[in-house]
Design a protein around this motif. Structure first.
Motif, mmCIF file in Angstrom:
data_model
loop_
_atom_site.group_PDB
_atom_site.id
_atom_site.type_symbol
_atom_site.label_atom_id
_atom_site.label_comp_id
_atom_site.label_asym_id
_atom_site.label_seq_id
_atom_site.Cartn_x
_atom_site.Cartn_y
_atom_site.Cartn_z
ATOM 1 N N THR A 127 88.903 -17.284 86.014
ATOM 2 C CA THR A 127 87.234 -17.425 85.680
ATOM 3 C C THR A 127 86.373 -16.566 87.019
ATOM 4 O OG1 THR A 127 87.209 -19.306 86.943
ATOM 5 C CG2 THR A 127 87.416 -19.423 84.417
ATOM 6 N N SER A 128 87.194 -16.050 87.841
ATOM 7 C CA SER A 128 86.330 -15.163 88.479
ATOM 8 C C SER A 128 85.386 -14.457 88.289
ATOM 9 C CB SER A 128 87.459 -14.534 89.810
ATOM 10 O OG SER A 128 86.627 -13.768 90.732
ATOM 11 N N GLY A 129 84.279 -14.183 88.617
ATOM 12 C CA GLY A 129 83.273 -13.218 88.139
ATOM 13 C C GLY A 129 82.606 -13.827 86.875
ATOM 14 N N ALA A 130 82.801 -15.033 86.622
ATOM 15 C CA ALA A 130 82.305 -15.818 85.452
ATOM 16 C C ALA A 130 80.515 -15.881 85.461
ATOM 17 C CB ALA A 130 82.707 -17.338 85.380
ATOM 18 N N PHE A 143 84.926 -21.702 79.716
ATOM 19 C CA PHE A 143 85.215 -20.875 78.352
ATOM 20 C C PHE A 143 85.792 -19.409 78.970
ATOM 21 C CE2 PHE A 143 81.240 -23.449 78.081
ATOM 22 C CZ PHE A 143 81.552 -24.269 76.808
ATOM 23 N N SER A 144 86.403 -18.858 78.072
ATOM 24 C CA SER A 144 86.854 -17.601 78.278
ATOM 25 C C SER A 144 86.634 -16.767 77.221
ATOM 26 C CB SER A 144 88.491 -17.315 78.572
ATOM 27 O OG SER A 144 88.963 -17.745 77.273
ATOM 28 N N ARG A 145 86.312 -15.456 77.375
ATOM 29 C CA ARG A 145 86.137 -14.652 76.094
ATOM 30 C C ARG A 145 86.958 -14.488 75.306
ATOM 31 N NH1 ARG A 145 84.498 -9.024 78.225
ATOM 32 N NH2 ARG A 145 86.628 -8.865 78.758
ATOM 33 N N TRP A 146 86.567 -14.619 73.766
ATOM 34 C CA TRP A 146 87.596 -14.411 72.747
ATOM 35 C C TRP A 146 87.486 -13.093 72.224
ATOM 36 C CZ3 TRP A 146 91.766 -15.425 70.306
ATOM 37 C CH2 TRP A 146 91.774 -15.417 69.047
ATOM 38 N N ASP A 147 88.584 -12.293 72.535
ATOM 39 C CA ASP A 147 88.342 -10.915 72.014
ATOM 40 C C ASP A 147 88.692 -10.735 70.741
ATOM 41 O OD1 ASP A 147 87.705 -9.798 74.738
ATOM 42 O OD2 ASP A 147 89.934 -9.996 75.339
ATOM 43 N N GLY A 148 88.970 -11.762 69.984
ATOM 44 C CA GLY A 148 88.987 -11.586 68.499
ATOM 45 C C GLY A 148 88.051 -11.900 67.657
ATOM 46 N N ALA A 165 81.593 -10.555 73.884
ATOM 47 C CA ALA A 165 80.905 -11.013 75.145
ATOM 48 C C ALA A 165 81.019 -10.139 76.102
ATOM 49 C CB ALA A 165 81.347 -12.375 75.577
ATOM 50 N N LEU A 166 79.998 -9.651 76.972
ATOM 51 C CA LEU A 166 79.986 -8.636 77.947
ATOM 52 C C LEU A 166 80.557 -9.268 79.146
ATOM 53 C CD1 LEU A 166 76.352 -7.154 77.501
ATOM 54 C CD2 LEU A 166 78.730 -6.367 76.695
ATOM 55 N N ILE A 167 80.649 -10.593 79.541
ATOM 56 C CA ILE A 167 80.971 -11.115 80.635
ATOM 57 C C ILE A 167 82.388 -11.888 80.190
ATOM 58 C CG2 ILE A 167 80.765 -12.903 82.680
ATOM 59 C CD1 ILE A 167 78.139 -11.958 82.650
ATOM 60 N N PRO A 168 83.466 -11.839 80.865
ATOM 61 C CA PRO A 168 84.898 -12.428 80.369
ATOM 62 C C PRO A 168 85.040 -13.857 80.264
ATOM 63 C CG PRO A 168 85.357 -11.126 82.215
ATOM 64 C CD PRO A 168 83.627 -10.848 82.102
ATOM 65 N N PRO A 193 76.443 -14.213 74.955
ATOM 66 C CA PRO A 193 77.295 -12.998 74.893
ATOM 67 C C PRO A 193 76.823 -11.542 75.218
ATOM 68 C CG PRO A 193 77.858 -14.558 73.232
ATOM 69 C CD PRO A 193 76.798 -15.154 73.707
ATOM 70 N N ARG A 194 75.379 -11.621 75.020
ATOM 71 C CA ARG A 194 74.765 -10.168 75.148
ATOM 72 C C ARG A 194 74.563 -10.238 76.764
ATOM 73 N NH1 ARG A 194 72.441 -12.307 70.619
ATOM 74 N NH2 ARG A 194 70.526 -12.890 71.332
ATOM 75 N N VAL A 195 74.641 -11.232 77.520
ATOM 76 C CA VAL A 195 74.237 -11.025 79.067
ATOM 77 C C VAL A 195 75.411 -10.465 79.645
ATOM 78 C CG1 VAL A 195 73.907 -12.710 81.037
ATOM 79 C CG2 VAL A 195 73.067 -13.091 78.877
#
Length: 520
Positions: A40-43, A208-213, A219-222, A515-517
């Protein structure tokens, strides 16, 4: 602070002094920062005032829990800005006289655990909520559903026992995978949304983590973290030191100029649809009298609250429907302060001035320990004192306060309804059949005319006819005063100046925009 009166000046001084002291110390780099979970670094770190009470879409009602639903789940539909409903998991919606509702679902959508999304998941989510053994305040409106059909893997049909033009509001509910148990939904939510739930550290953070599916925009930030920071001053300090990146609608207006002056922060103000109200328990021997409720309403100086306490971050309203809503009644007479009339009404209600500076009556106002809520209660209590009403303010941590409200254990309280979209909200909060646990009529309001008009408005698909019925409801509620409408709050986001996309937040204040941030 239970049962304690609070001074506006004392609380404001506390905020200012804390910030000035922090500034004098130079906000030492890293002070108070906490370690992040792996990955979550850079969250994006967002401040919440309270932690979520439940992750299950079928039962959650508190704001913090809804913020989890905003990013983890999708409904068949999603909220628009002016009371409309837009496609989400459903690509298309059609209706036959508001009694049969057909949906064509998106293809290629998967849940966070990899399972494909189909009509079985939709049917399971709603059928399980409708189960007689399932306890939820959200199930009452679904009693109108006669059957849920799945003609194909991407088709769902809801057949109702009677026409219900407001039925789409029920379809904002987050969809669960088929077979999800109540325990799994409560503790480990699995949805189709842009972020996947990772962990919850009670009273500390939700990760939370980005759901790439995810379907649609990614989401722009992972990684995303909701940091639970109950104290407003601490939230401000965390923003200033950079250990929190975004705080929405949970900072006292007095702090905004100080925060805006920081080169690392920005303040974004957008239109809002969050309705603040004062609610009465109508089973109370005193507050059950209309003369008393009207007197209390007339003794409030809402303009002073708007300009002084809230620094124009809110705007007064006479109805719970937001500005621009298709059903909002715009010509309700404004409720202006009239202390002399308030005193006359109290006389008529049997509470004359006893003299010698003694109060006509004493009331108990329940609120959370949130500083802005305390400031508001204190300000109104000072105004009521001019009419001869003494107020004891009782504050508790939000979970304790909220349970009292749900149970009807109060005389009066103030809260906000977040992002009202459909005017059928009047049924949930004012229909006599909607007392908890069947709904949110926590003040036990009962009025035959309001019940009738609410039922008629549900039964017709003709929008002009519905609008006229809701106009009658709004006039009647303004006359009977189960709520005092205080204001609509503008959406105020204090955030890291390097963030982009904050201005895309919906007036409803939902966190679906996160997710748009992104970052510059």
């Amino acid at each position: 602070m239970n049962g304690t009166r609070h001074s506006n000046g004392t609380l404001r001084s506390r905020f200012r002094n804390a910030l000035l002291a922090a500034g004098a110390l130079g906000l030492a780099a890293g002070a108070g920062c906490r370690s992040h979970p792996p990955g979550t670094s850079g969250a994006l770190i967002v401040a919440l005032a309270t932690g979520p009470r439940n992750f299950a879409p079928r039962v959650l009602t508190d704001q913090a829990s809804c913020r989890v639903q905003d990013v983890v789940f999708n409904g068949l539909l999603r909220k628009g800005e002016r009371g409309e409903f837009l496609p989400d998991l459903a690509e298309e919606m059609t209706s036959e006289e508001a009694r049969v509702w057909r949906f064509r679902l998106r293809r290629g959508v998967t849940f966070h655990d990899g399972r494909p999304f189909t009509s079985k998941d939709v049917a399971f989510t709603f059928r399980s909520l409708m189960d007689p053994a399932f306890v939820s305040s959200k199930k009452e409106p679904l009693r109108a559903v006669e059957s849920i059909e799945t003609p194909g893997p991407f088709e769902v049909v809801f057949r109702l026992r009677e026409p219900n033009a407001s039925f789409p509001v029920q379809l904002l509910l987050g969809i669960l995978p088929d077979g999800t148990t109540a325990d799994a939904a409560r503790t480990g939510p699995i949805g189709t949304g842009p972020y996947r739930f990772v962990e919850y550290r009670s009273d500390d953070r939700v990760v939370f983590s980005r759901w790439d599916g995810a379907f649609g925009e990614k989401a722009l930030i992972p990684a995303l973290i909701y940091r639970i920071v109950p104290d407003a001053t601490t939230r401000a300090l965390e923003l200033l030191r950079g250990s929190v990146h975004l705080s929405i609608n949970n900072l006292p207006p007095d702090l905004l100029p100080r925060l805006a002056a920081s080169p690392r922060l920005a303040v974004t103000v957008r239109p809002g649809a969050n309705y603040a109200y004062l609610a009465f328990n109508l089973r109370d021997a005193v507050l059950g009298k209309l003369e008393v409720r009207r007197a209390l309403a007339l003794a409030i100086d809402r303009d002073a609250l708007v300009h002084g306490l809230w620094r124009d971050t809110v705007e007064t309203t006479e109805t719970l429907l937001p500005p621009g809503h298709w059903a909002r009644l715009e010509d309700l007479p404004p409720l202006r302060r009239d202390v002399a009339e308030a005193r006359r009404l109290l006389d008529a209600a049997g509470y004359p001035d006893p003299g010698n500076g003694r109060p006509r009556l004493t009331l108990t106002w329940k609120t959370s320990t949130d500083e802005t809520s305390l400031l508001q209660a204190t300000a109104v209590a000072d105004q009521w004192r001019e009419a001869g009403v003494e107020t004891r303010i009782q504050s508790n941590d939000f979970p304790v306060f909220y349970q009292d409200i749900v149970k009807g254990n109060f005389r009066l309280y103030s809260l906000r309804w977040q992002g009202i979209v459909d005017p059928d909200h009047y049924r949930d909060v004012f229909h006599s059949a909607s007392v908890p646990p069947k709904g949110w009529n926590r003040g036990f309001f009962s009025d035959r005319l309001v019940d009738t008009w609410i039922e008629q408005a549900r039964a017709t698909a003709d929008r002009p006819a519905r609008k006229e019925l809701y106009a009658k409801i709004q006039r009647r509620i303004a006359e009977e005063i189960p709520y005092v409408s205080l204001y609509f709050a503008k959406t105020v986001a204090v955030h890291d100046a390097a963030l982009t996309g904050v201005d895309t937040i919906n007036p409803t204040g939902d966190f679906t925009f996160l997710p748009r941030v992104g970052r510059k």
